[in-house]
Design a protein around this motif. Structure first.
Motif, PDB file in Angstrom:
ATOM      1  N   ALA A 352       0.840  -1.188   0.000  1.00 50.53           N
ATOM      2  CA  ALA A 352       0.000   0.000   0.000  1.00 50.53           C
ATOM      3  C   ALA A 352       0.882   1.248   0.000  1.00 50.53           C
ATOM      4  CB  ALA A 352      -0.908  -0.022   1.221  1.00 50.53           C
ATOM      5  N   LEU A 480      -1.345  -8.991   1.558  1.00 54.21           N
ATOM      6  CA  LEU A 480      -1.420  -7.736   0.817  1.00 54.21           C
ATOM      7  C   LEU A 480      -2.599  -6.902   1.303  1.00 54.21           C
ATOM      8  CD1 LEU A 480      -0.848  -9.069  -2.802  1.00 54.21           C
ATOM      9  CD2 LEU A 480       0.830  -7.934  -1.334  1.00 54.21           C
ATOM     10  N   THR A 484      -4.873  -3.838  -2.968  1.00 52.64           N
ATOM     11  CA  THR A 484      -3.941  -4.500  -3.885  1.00 52.64           C
ATOM     12  C   THR A 484      -4.510  -5.828  -4.359  1.00 52.64           C
ATOM     13  OG1 THR A 484      -2.080  -3.461  -2.726  1.00 52.64           O
ATOM     14  CG2 THR A 484      -1.575  -5.331  -4.158  1.00 52.64           C
TER      15      THR A 484
END
Length: 521
Positions: A352, A480, A484
């Motif tokens: 991120a 993640l 994403t």
């Protein structure tokens, strides 16, 4: 003491020829001691079964442990002297506590004894065996009435170092002499040295076939209060590359280890410590890990923290701060946590938006999070405020910017302060920024440029970070950010349920490894 050879196969129980003696003259003499052996078939000690590698013998001047005769002046103390043995009644003698022969340690495997009977009352025999052990079916000494006879024997130590003696058929007086013992552990204070030239083999081999937890082939223990070592491995200066002082090999298919270090101290202790020498020439390493396996979860050095606040790795450079790998601080998980610097070549940070935090200046319960600037170029900048003088101003370029900026990429932004004024950049470069305008107006400026050492930077490149193999090695898609993962679903890498899209993988030539992580948190 004469060195005994253990290379010949020798019967474990040595029975000397019966020697007739007179009751009134039983001298204390020495005798030959054979090697003593451990049993290969059990954890106990035996004198009547397998012949296996011998253990060390500790000899000393012959000493009389037991004498049950009442004619001995002075009589032996209770437990080691009168009365004589009576037929069929077991008698226990605690040999390593005998006040007549002090110095026999607790850790004794067996005794080298000479057993003498005298004042025998009739035909009979002597059984002698470890205290608490099974009664043997063979005798150590056989006698007839009125006979004095002796035999030497290796007798294992039983419970608390004791032996049990039984006179069979008829009673007799008993004399027990000792000229040494076989320790369970090699005796304290004596150096054990094994020097050999065994090509591809070992000078000392410790092998333990027990399956019980905690069993080990070689045990090293040092109880001193100084800087001591339980086991020290050292190699000479002529050793070739890849030699080692200690070489641990694990042939197990389970999670077994060639070398296992445990730090059980209250503080500051460690299971394994690596240290290079300050006088070393060239690159030396206190701890070097090499990873040769192609498995995704293999690692040259693997650190695992069992406690939520523990650290999988900690690196400290004196005077330069500390770095923690895989740590948790105040409920927040960190892959790398450091008060020093992080340096890399083409250092990529995946995930991120990148943030940095700062303390709140007024509220200790809050912190301020700033997002890092993200752009397709790697830029540097400087800024400030200047004023026109008769419609002109020159902005000097500081050294830190001139040395890092690529010439020809300068870009200057001007903002009037107070009232609207027309401003323009007449010149810009490492020699300075020339600004033109009207009057003596004040203005803010920001000068940007690309980093000079970043050559050929491309923001869009071949995917090597978000392939199924790379994602599984990093812990799986669940590691993640959700945004994403949504992009990976959108571009076809993942299906909506979080599994890998086989069709995409086939088209791209990707390998989909075995799933190591769950599909749900």
């Amino acid at each position: 003491m004469k060195t005994l050879s253990t290379t010949r196969i020798i019967p474990i129980l040595l029975a000397l020829a019966s020697v007739p003696l007179f009751a009134e003259d039983i001298p204390l003499t020495n005798w030959t001691v054979p090697p003593y052996h451990r049993s290969s078939s059990s954890d106990g000690l035996t004198t009547m079964s397998d012949v296996t590698p011998g253990i060390g013998f500790v000899g000393f001047a012959p000493c009389r442990l037991v004498d049950t005769r009442t004619t001995t002046i002075p009589n032996f103390p209770a437990g080691y002297g009168p009365p004589a043995l009576t037929q069929g009644s077991p008698r226990i003698f605690d040999l390593n506590s005998d006040p007549k022969c002090p110095g026999i340690p607790d850790g004794v495997g067996a005794y080298s004894l000479n057993i003498t009977v005298t004042n025998t009352q009739g035909p009979g025999f002597i059984l002698i065996y470890p205290q608490g052990g099974a009664q043997p079916t063979v005798s150590t000494v056989n006698y007839v009435a009125g006979q004095t006879v002796a035999n030497a024997a290796i007798v294992p130590a039983g419970t608390s170092g004791g032996v049990t003696v039984i006179a069979g058929v008829s009673g007799t007086d008993l004399i027990i002499d000792i000229n040494g013992y076989f320790p369970i552990f090699y005796n304290s204070g004596n150096l054990f040295v094994a020097v050999t030239s065994n090509d591809g083999g070992a000078a000392i081999l410790g092998q333990n076939n027990s399956a019980a937890s905690g069993s080990h082939g070689v045990g090293g223990f040092e109880s001193g209060a100084g800087v001591v070592h339980g086991v020290q491995g050292e190699i000479g200066a002529n050793a070739l590359s890849d030699s080692s002082g200690v070489h641990g090999i694990s042939n197990s298919n389970a999670a077994a280890f060639g070398v296992w270090g445990e730090g059980k101290g209250v503080s500051q202790g460690g299971g394994v410590r690596g240290s290079d020498w300050e006088m070393s020439v060239g690159a030396t390493y206190g701890l070097l890990g090499e990873g040769h396996s192609a498995d995704l979860n293999s690692a040259a050095i693997y650190g695992f923290a069992f406690q939520a606040t523990g650290n999988a790795g900690l690196f400290v450079n004196i005077g330069s701060g500390s770095a923690y790998l895989g740590t948790r601080v105040s409920g927040v998980n960190y892959g790398v946590y450091t008060d020093g610097r992080i340096r890399g070549g083409a250092l990529d940070i995946v995930g991120a938006p990148k943030n940095f935090v700062s303390p709140h200046p007024e509220d200790p319960g809050l912190e301020i999070r700033y997002a890092s600037v993200e752009a397709p170029t790697v830029d540097v900048y400087f800024r400030g405020t200047a004023s026109l003088l008769n419609g002109s101003a020159r902005i000097e370029v500081p050294d830190h910017f001139r040395y890092t900026a690529r010439e020809g990429t300068y870009m200057t932004t001007l903002t009037p302060v107070g009232r609207a004024v027309a401003l323009s950049v007449e010149e810009e470069g490492p020699d300075g920024i020339v600004v033109r305008g009207s009057g003596n107006a004040r203005f803010h400026y920001v000068v940007w440029a690309e980093r000079a050492e970043i050559v050929g930077y491309e923001p869009v490149v071949r995917n090597v970070t978000f392939t199924p193999e790379a994602l599984e090695k990093g812990g799986g898609p669940l590691r993640l950010p959700e945004s994403t993962r949504a992009l990976l679903v959108r571009n076809g890498t993942l299906r909506p349920d979080g599994t890998y899209n086989v069709a995409t993988a086939r088209d791209r030539g990707w390998i989909i490894p075995e799933r190591r992580t769950p599909l749900t948190p």
